[in-house]
Design a protein around this motif. Sequence first.
Motif, mmCIF file in Angstrom:
data_model
loop_
_atom_site.group_PDB
_atom_site.id
_atom_site.type_symbol
_atom_site.label_atom_id
_atom_site.label_comp_id
_atom_site.label_asym_id
_atom_site.label_seq_id
_atom_site.Cartn_x
_atom_site.Cartn_y
_atom_site.Cartn_z
ATOM 1 N N VAL A 68 0.864 -1.187 0.000
ATOM 2 C CA VAL A 68 0.000 0.000 0.000
ATOM 3 C C VAL A 68 0.896 1.231 0.000
ATOM 4 O O VAL A 68 1.480 1.581 1.020
ATOM 5 C CB VAL A 68 -0.951 0.007 1.213
ATOM 6 N N GLY A 69 1.008 1.869 -1.156
ATOM 7 C CA GLY A 69 1.886 3.026 -1.305
ATOM 8 C C GLY A 69 1.205 4.334 -0.957
ATOM 9 O O GLY A 69 0.028 4.378 -0.560
ATOM 10 N N LYS A 70 1.957 5.423 -1.141
ATOM 11 C CA LYS A 70 1.454 6.745 -0.757
ATOM 12 C C LYS A 70 0.187 7.122 -1.522
ATOM 13 O O LYS A 70 -0.747 7.700 -0.972
ATOM 14 C CB LYS A 70 2.542 7.790 -0.994
ATOM 15 N N ARG A 71 0.163 6.811 -2.823
ATOM 16 C CA ARG A 71 -1.010 7.182 -3.618
ATOM 17 C C ARG A 71 -2.247 6.437 -3.144
ATOM 18 O O ARG A 71 -3.338 7.017 -3.050
ATOM 19 C CB ARG A 71 -0.735 6.890 -5.089
ATOM 20 N N MET A 72 -2.083 5.158 -2.845
ATOM 21 C CA MET A 72 -3.221 4.377 -2.383
ATOM 22 C C MET A 72 -3.676 4.841 -1.002
ATOM 23 O O MET A 72 -4.873 4.880 -0.713
ATOM 24 C CB MET A 72 -2.861 2.897 -2.353
ATOM 25 N N VAL A 73 -2.709 5.181 -0.143
ATOM 26 C CA VAL A 73 -3.064 5.721 1.169
ATOM 27 C C VAL A 73 -3.907 6.978 1.006
ATOM 28 O O VAL A 73 -4.924 7.161 1.691
ATOM 29 C CB VAL A 73 -1.793 6.023 1.990
ATOM 30 N N GLN A 74 -3.500 7.850 0.074
ATOM 31 C CA GLN A 74 -4.253 9.089 -0.155
ATOM 32 C C GLN A 74 -5.649 8.777 -0.677
ATOM 33 O O GLN A 74 -6.641 9.398 -0.248
ATOM 34 C CB GLN A 74 -3.509 9.973 -1.149
ATOM 35 N N ASN A 75 -5.758 7.806 -1.596
ATOM 36 C CA ASN A 75 -7.079 7.419 -2.112
ATOM 37 C C ASN A 75 -7.973 6.899 -0.996
ATOM 38 O O ASN A 75 -9.166 7.224 -0.931
ATOM 39 C CB ASN A 75 -6.924 6.340 -3.188
ATOM 40 N N LEU A 76 -7.404 6.091 -0.123
ATOM 41 C CA LEU A 76 -8.184 5.555 0.987
ATOM 42 C C LEU A 76 -8.582 6.644 1.974
ATOM 43 O O LEU A 76 -9.713 6.665 2.473
ATOM 44 C CB LEU A 76 -7.386 4.452 1.694
ATOM 45 N N GLN A 77 -7.660 7.550 2.243
ATOM 46 C CA GLN A 77 -7.981 8.650 3.153
ATOM 47 C C GLN A 77 -9.074 9.546 2.580
ATOM 48 O O GLN A 77 -9.912 10.067 3.324
ATOM 49 C CB GLN A 77 -6.719 9.450 3.464
ATOM 50 N N ASP A 78 -9.068 9.711 1.255
ATOM 51 C CA ASP A 78 -10.136 10.490 0.613
ATOM 52 C C ASP A 78 -11.490 9.811 0.802
ATOM 53 O O ASP A 78 -12.530 10.472 0.751
ATOM 54 C CB ASP A 78 -9.849 10.646 -0.885
ATOM 55 N N MET A 79 -11.461 8.498 1.001
ATOM 56 C CA MET A 79 -12.691 7.742 1.265
ATOM 57 C C MET A 79 -13.007 7.694 2.752
ATOM 58 O O MET A 79 -13.968 7.038 3.168
ATOM 59 C CB MET A 79 -12.531 6.314 0.729
ATOM 60 N N GLY A 80 -12.172 8.348 3.574
ATOM 61 C CA GLY A 80 -12.383 8.352 5.010
ATOM 62 C C GLY A 80 -11.813 7.148 5.717
ATOM 63 O O GLY A 80 -12.167 6.873 6.874
ATOM 64 N N ILE A 81 -10.927 6.415 5.054
ATOM 65 C CA ILE A 81 -10.357 5.186 5.608
ATOM 66 C C ILE A 81 -8.919 5.435 6.020
ATOM 67 O O ILE A 81 -8.074 5.768 5.184
ATOM 68 C CB ILE A 81 -10.423 4.036 4.581
ATOM 69 N N ARG A 82 -8.641 5.252 7.290
ATOM 70 C CA ARG A 82 -7.294 5.468 7.799
ATOM 71 C C ARG A 82 -6.716 4.230 8.490
ATOM 72 O O ARG A 82 -5.501 4.109 8.616
ATOM 73 C CB ARG A 82 -7.266 6.657 8.760
ATOM 74 N N THR A 83 -7.561 3.336 8.937
ATOM 75 C CA THR A 83 -7.075 2.147 9.633
ATOM 76 C C THR A 83 -7.528 0.885 8.894
ATOM 77 O O THR A 83 -8.492 0.903 8.126
ATOM 78 C CB THR A 83 -7.584 2.084 11.077
ATOM 79 N N VAL A 84 -6.847 -0.201 9.179
ATOM 80 C CA VAL A 84 -7.216 -1.487 8.590
ATOM 81 C C VAL A 84 -8.607 -1.898 9.055
ATOM 82 O O VAL A 84 -9.391 -2.477 8.288
ATOM 83 C CB VAL A 84 -6.168 -2.557 8.962
ATOM 84 N N GLY A 85 -8.939 -1.580 10.285
ATOM 85 C CA GLY A 85 -10.268 -1.912 10.793
ATOM 86 C C GLY A 85 -11.374 -1.287 9.963
ATOM 87 O O GLY A 85 -12.402 -1.914 9.688
ATOM 88 N N GLN A 86 -11.176 -0.040 9.527
ATOM 89 C CA GLN A 86 -12.168 0.618 8.678
ATOM 90 C C GLN A 86 -12.236 -0.030 7.300
ATOM 91 O O GLN A 86 -13.306 -0.155 6.708
ATOM 92 C CB GLN A 86 -11.813 2.100 8.545
#
Length: 421
Positions: free
Chosen positions: A182-200
Amino acid sequence: MIIHLDMDAFFASVEQMDNPDLRGRPVIVGGSSDRGVVSTCSYEARAFGVHSAMPMVLARRLCPQAAIVRGNYRRYGELSNAIMTSLCDFSPLVEPASVDEAYMDATGLERLFGPLDELMAAIKARVFEVTGGLTCSVGAAPVKFLAKICSDVNKPNGVFILHPEKVDAFLCALPVGKIPGVGKRMVQNLQDMGIRTVGQLRHFSPEAMERRFGKWGAVLYERVHGRDNRKIETGRAAKSESAECTFAEDTRDRDFLQRMLMAHAERVGTSLRKHGYKGRTVTLKVKFCDFKQVTRSRTLEEPINATETIFQIGCQLLAELSFPQPVRLIGLGVSGFDAPANQLFLPGTGKAAGQNLDPHVEAKRQKLDAALDSLRQKFGGQAVQRGRLFTLAQQENTPERVNNGKGDGVDKKPGGGRRAQ
């Protein structure tokens, strides 16, 4: 249980061990010019924000007092071999993952070495002994990707054991960026979806993950649920061979770029023949001055390792590429060593573009390569050179990476750079 061992700031730690004057000081290993990049750095340098793959000009700005060394890559390779050999004293199931990390299957080893924590302490002590004083961090978990995460928890010189019953709690609280792959771009995409943790991220179905992230989404779904069916591979076959270099100056000079492709094709082809590999896919890598990177690949019906053929395909890929910005880096690689050709050829590519190889031409190229390889083996790597490379300037830039896909590739001596016109 799977153990993952990761050396602590390996290259920089070797430099500090071998040179007492560098101990306790921030050390950066990488290209000495501002065009270079950081290969790795000591923990003293990391305290200033320096990290691997950072442009050297930025690293100098963050830590102007750092000692910058180009690195003794042969020395790193020797120590890496000693480390991997020492791990086999504990288990026959050892998988080198790179020059400074490895996996080990620890199942059943408690009968020989005691509880898991005692085994890990013994491994750390053995690595310290065979390297002459280097430390490592070790993690243990039920599966490979979790073991890799665990080795990073208490770095440097740390140990962390994740027992099966604690996997869910550990994963749910984990930031998504900690999942390998999970690279920086994917982290940003997930954060844009409101996802920051694996649990989410666990709330998504496998179908939704695959729709969003393609084939990797299916793998990611397994990871966030703690599943990883990969076994320890003790004799991994090579997957690719490649070479690349960063230029002293950005350029749009296609003649110069073609000469660099010949240099890369020569190195890649020589290594493939040395190890007895042939591949079907040739990949061109180009990084522009704005650090945007593109890759273009072509898959052939027959596997190749002839230098001229690798070069020819690379040039075709280059000719099809437009240059919105000047080029900073160019690389060339060959992969697909044992996979059958399954690429669908579109108009203008593959068979339609005349990619069927002439067996007579290939035979002549292989005969020439065999003669050149023999001369270089007998008289040295610079004993004979192709005419296209006579005008190629050789000036120091960032280290060139030659990767054989087995995880044991190390940075080689600096590649060619562009002479100022």
